[in-house]
Design a protein around this motif. Structure first.
Motif, mmCIF file in Angstrom:
data_model
loop_
_atom_site.group_PDB
_atom_site.id
_atom_site.type_symbol
_atom_site.label_atom_id
_atom_site.label_comp_id
_atom_site.label_asym_id
_atom_site.label_seq_id
_atom_site.Cartn_x
_atom_site.Cartn_y
_atom_site.Cartn_z
ATOM 1 N N THR A 240 0.932 -1.321 -0.071
ATOM 2 C CA THR A 240 -0.043 0.009 0.062
ATOM 3 C C THR A 240 1.012 0.982 0.270
ATOM 4 O O THR A 240 1.022 2.773 -0.503
ATOM 5 C CB THR A 240 -1.037 0.139 1.151
ATOM 6 O OG1 THR A 240 -0.057 -0.118 2.759
ATOM 7 C CG2 THR A 240 -1.939 -1.382 0.869
ATOM 8 N N GLY A 241 1.659 0.777 0.635
ATOM 9 C CA GLY A 241 2.543 2.342 0.507
ATOM 10 C C GLY A 241 3.623 2.522 -0.496
ATOM 11 O O GLY A 241 3.994 3.499 -1.025
ATOM 12 N N GLY A 242 3.834 1.545 -1.523
ATOM 13 C CA GLY A 242 3.935 1.519 -2.834
ATOM 14 C C GLY A 242 3.093 2.157 -3.555
ATOM 15 O O GLY A 242 3.411 2.800 -4.182
ATOM 16 N N GLN A 243 1.802 1.555 -3.456
ATOM 17 C CA GLN A 243 0.878 2.242 -4.008
ATOM 18 C C GLN A 243 0.944 3.767 -3.890
ATOM 19 O O GLN A 243 0.217 5.025 -5.206
ATOM 20 C CB GLN A 243 -0.323 1.782 -3.566
ATOM 21 C CG GLN A 243 -0.642 0.513 -4.352
ATOM 22 C CD GLN A 243 -2.104 -0.254 -3.718
ATOM 23 O OE1 GLN A 243 -2.027 0.191 -2.955
ATOM 24 N NE2 GLN A 243 -1.946 -1.800 -4.131
ATOM 25 N N GLY B 297 -4.966 3.196 6.434
ATOM 26 C CA GLY B 297 -5.919 1.462 6.898
ATOM 27 C C GLY B 297 -4.828 0.080 7.151
ATOM 28 O O GLY B 297 -4.867 -0.506 8.513
ATOM 29 N N THR B 298 -4.089 0.228 6.339
ATOM 30 C CA THR B 298 -2.459 -1.149 6.261
ATOM 31 C C THR B 298 -1.604 -1.165 7.602
ATOM 32 O O THR B 298 -1.684 -1.912 7.803
ATOM 33 C CB THR B 298 -2.121 -1.603 5.778
ATOM 34 O OG1 THR B 298 -2.739 -1.231 4.338
ATOM 35 C CG2 THR B 298 -1.099 -2.284 5.776
ATOM 36 N N VAL B 299 -1.881 0.373 8.056
ATOM 37 C CA VAL B 299 -0.656 0.517 9.895
ATOM 38 C C VAL B 299 -2.036 -0.165 10.809
ATOM 39 O O VAL B 299 -1.365 -0.846 11.315
ATOM 40 C CB VAL B 299 -1.229 2.072 9.499
ATOM 41 C CG1 VAL B 299 -0.517 2.081 11.026
ATOM 42 C CG2 VAL B 299 0.860 2.127 8.593
ATOM 43 N N LEU B 300 -3.471 0.252 10.481
ATOM 44 C CA LEU B 300 -4.549 -0.257 11.885
ATOM 45 C C LEU B 300 -3.902 -1.509 11.626
ATOM 46 O O LEU B 300 -4.329 -3.118 12.573
ATOM 47 C CB LEU B 300 -5.491 0.138 11.277
ATOM 48 C CG LEU B 300 -6.590 0.153 12.028
ATOM 49 C CD1 LEU B 300 -6.052 0.177 13.670
ATOM 50 C CD2 LEU B 300 -8.144 0.858 11.845
ATOM 51 N N GLY C 133 -8.524 -5.061 6.926
ATOM 52 C CA GLY C 133 -8.640 -6.779 7.138
ATOM 53 C C GLY C 133 -8.678 -7.434 5.086
ATOM 54 O O GLY C 133 -7.722 -8.304 5.377
ATOM 55 N N MET C 134 -9.146 -7.313 4.608
ATOM 56 C CA MET C 134 -8.888 -8.041 3.162
ATOM 57 C C MET C 134 -7.602 -7.554 2.842
ATOM 58 O O MET C 134 -7.417 -8.634 1.831
ATOM 59 C CB MET C 134 -10.179 -8.289 2.714
ATOM 60 C CG MET C 134 -11.694 -8.873 2.833
ATOM 61 S SD MET C 134 -10.786 -10.839 2.982
ATOM 62 C CE MET C 134 -10.667 -11.102 1.084
#
Length: 496
Positions: free
Chosen positions: A167-170, A324-327, A389-390
Motif C-alpha cells: 500500500t505504501g508503494g501504491q 488502513g494497513t498500519v491499523l 482486513g482483506m
C-alpha cells in the motif's frame, strides 16, 4: 484444547511470548523491511499504471481508441505475475527464499527499463510482462520469508508489514505520478523509476541470511541455528529448534518427492489450499485492484475530468489505503485474522453499494456534483474498510496454513489464483462497465463481497498466535471432522 488454555499451560513460554513486540528485535525488523521491498514493487506497479495510463492514452492514439488495449497494458503485468507466482513457489522451495527474491529483483528491473524505453504500446506490453514476472515471484517469496523468520506471536503483524509496503508503494506511485505530470516523457518516468526499489533490494538482500526454517529443513542446521540465535533468547531458541527437529523428522517419514497432485490427494492439505486460494480469489473479486488500477478513471467517470485532479483525489484514496494497513498490522495479532476479515468484508459491501448508487442515481448529462462526490466518498470508505482486513489477511493466512514441505508450492499456487483473479478483474472492468454501466458493475462486486463474507465465516479458522505445527494440526482435525474452528489439537496427534 483451546487456544486460550494452550497459552495458560505453556509455563515459561507464555511469559516469554508476552514480552515479544514488533520492535523488540531490530534484526527481525530489518529482515522484514528488506524483504518487504518486494511488496513495494508489487504496490508501486499496481498504482503507477493507473496514472501512467492517462498519459499513455495521450501519446498513443490507438490506445486511446481501444478499451481492450488499455486493459491489456494494465493486465499483461498480471499475466507475468501469474507465471512468476507459480514458478516462484517451486523455485523458493528448491533454491531458497533469498535466491528467489534476488531473481525477482533482476527481472523486475529489466522490465522497468523496457517500459521506459518502449517506442510503441506493444513493446510497453512486453515490459509490463517482465515486471509482472518479478512481482509474481516477490508476491510469494516475501511473505513466506518474513513468516519463517518471525516469532509466532507477532508473525501476523510482520507479514502484514509486507502488505503495508504494497500500500505504501501504491501511495508512492501516486506521488511520483503527480511529480511527473509536467515533465516531458511523463509516463516513461513514472514507469522507469520503478526499477530503483528492485535494485536497492537486490544489494541489501545480498547481506541477509536465508530463511532459517528453509535452511533447517534442507539439513543446513548450523546455519539455521546461527540465524535463529539472532531472533530468539536461549530458552526460546531451544524450543524452536526442538519444533524444527520434530518437523524435519515428520517430513522424513513422508514421501521425499513433493507433488502438485498431493494438494488434491491429501485431504488436510486440500482443505488448507482451498481456504488459502479462496481468500486470495475473494481479495481480488471484491474489487481492490479495480479501485487501484482504475481509480483515476473512476474519478473521471464520476465527472472530474482533469487528469491532475483525478490523480490528486486518487492519491488521497491511496493514502487511506496505506493508513488502513498500519491499523491492520496492529489488529491482525490482537483482533485475529478471521474477525478482521469478516468486519472488513461487511464494510466493503456497504461501500460498494454506496459507489453503485452514486453512479446509478447520477443523471447521464450531469457534470460533477453531489453524486460525483458521493462516488469519491464510496471509494474512500471502500479503502478504509478493505485496507485493515482483506488487504493483509489473505497474505498472512497463506503464509502460515501450509506444512513446511508444501509452503512454497501451495503458497505459489494460491498466489497464482490471486493473480488470475486479478487478471480477470483488470481485463474485464472497463468492458463490463461499458456494457452494463458503472453502477451495476459495483453492485456485482457487492454481491461477491457477500459471498466472501459467508466463505470466511464457514471455512477460515483462526490462526492468531499459533505455531506452524499447531496450524497444521487444525487441518488434520478438519479432515477428520471432529474439531471446531480455532481449536488447537493435541500435540500427540500426527500431522499430515
Amino acid at each position: 484444547m483451546t487456544i486460550q488454555s494452550f497459552g495458560e499451560s505453556s509455563g515459561y513460554l507464555s511469559e516469554s511470548r508476552r514480552k515479544i513486540t514488533y520492535f523488540s528485535n531490530s534484526y527481525v525488523l530489518g529482515l522484514t523491511v528488506v524483504a518487504g521491498i518486494g511488496g513495494l514493487l508489487f504496490g508501486y506497479d499496481t498504482g503507477v499504471i493507473s496514472g501512467a495510463l492517462l498519459y499513455i492514452r495521450d501519446e498513443f492514439e490507438e490506445v486511446d481508441r481501444s478499451s481492450f488495449l488499455q486493459e491489456t497494458i494494465v493486465s499483461m503485468a498480471l499475466v507475468g505475475a501469474m507465471i512468476g507466482a507459480a514458478a516462484g513457489g517451486w523455485f523458493s522451495d528448491a533454491f531458497g527464499r533469498k535466491k528467489a527474491t534476488l531473481s525477482a529483483d533482476v527481472v523486475f528491473a529489466l522490465g522497468a527499463i523496457v517500459m521506459a524505453a518502449a517506442p510503441n504500446p506493444y513493446v510497453l506490453i512486453v515490459g509490463r510482462f517482465f515486471v509482472g514476472l518479478g512481482v509474481g515471484i516477490a508476491s510469494i517469496t516475501a511473505p513466506v520469508y518474513i513468516a519463517e523468520a518471525a516469532p509466532s506471536e507477532i508473525r501476523g503483524g510482520l507479514v502484514s508489514t509486507n502488505v503495508l509496503m504494497i500500500t505504501g508503494g501504491q501511495f508512492l506511485s501516486y506521488l511520483v505520478n503527480l511529480a511527473f505530470t509536467e515533465v516531458p516523457g511523463t509516463w516513461r518516468w513514472m514507469l522507469g523509476v520503478s526499477g530503483l526499489p528492485a535494485i536497492i533490494q537486490f544489494f541489501l538482500m545480498l547481506f541477509l541470511p536465508e530463511s532459517p526454517r528453509w535452511l533447517y529443513m534442507k539439513k543446513e542446521k548450523s546455519d539455521a541455528v546461527a540465524v535463529l540465535s539472532k531472533i530468539y533468547d536461549p530458552f526460546r531458541l531451544e524450543e524452536e529448534i526442538d519444533q524444527l527437529a520434530a518437523a524435519l523428522e515428520e517430513e522424513g517419514q513422508r514421501k521425499t518427492r513433493v507433488s502438485y497432485l498431493d494438494v488434491i490427494r491429501i485431504k488436510p492439505l486440500r482443505l488448507a489450499f482451498l481456504a488459502g486460494a479462496g481468500m486470495q480469489a475473494f481479495q481480488q473479486f471484491t474489487g481492490i485492484n479495480t479501485v487501484m488500477y482504475y481509480s483515476p478513471t473512476i474519478v473521471q467517470m464520476a465527472g472530474f475530468q482533469s487528469n491532475q485532479l483525478a490523480l490528486l483525489l486518487s492519491l488521497i484514496v491511496a493514502f487511506m489505503n496505506a493508513l488502513g494497513t498500519v491499523l491492520g498490522i496492529y489488529l491482525i495479532d490482537h483482533f485475529g485474522r478471521r474477525k478482521l476479515a469478516l468486519s472488513s468484508l461487511f464494510g466493503v459491501t456497504i461501500s460498494l453499494i454506496i459507489l453503485a448508487m452514486a453512479f446509478l442515481l447520477q443523471p447521464s448529462d450531469s457534470v460533477t456534483g453531489v453524486y460525483g462526490w458521493l462516488a469519491v466518498l464510496g471509494l474512500a470508505l471502500y479503502i478504509a474498510f478493505f485496507a485493515p482486513g482483506m488487504g493483509p489477511v489473505p497474505w498472512t493466512v497463506n503464509s502460515e496454513i501450509y506444512p513446511e514441505a508444501y509452503r512454497g508450492l501451495c503458497g505459489g499456487m494460491s498466489a497464482t489464483v490471486n493473480w488470475i483473479s486479478n487478471l480477470i478483474v483488470a481485463q474485464s472492468f472497463l468492458s463490463i462497465a461499458e456494457a452494463t454501466g458503472v453502477g451495476p458493475t459495483f453492485l456485482i462486486l457487492a454481491g461477491i463481497a457477500v459471498a466472501a463474507f459467508i466463505f470466511v465465516a464457514v471455512f477460515i479458522p483462526e490462526t492468531k498466535g499459533l505455531s506452524f505445527e499447531e496450524v497444521e494440526r487444525i487441518w488434520q482435525e478438519r479432515a477428520k471432522g471432529n474439531r471446531g474452528v480455532g481449536d488447537v489439537p493435541d500435540k500427540r496427534e500426527p500431522l499430515l
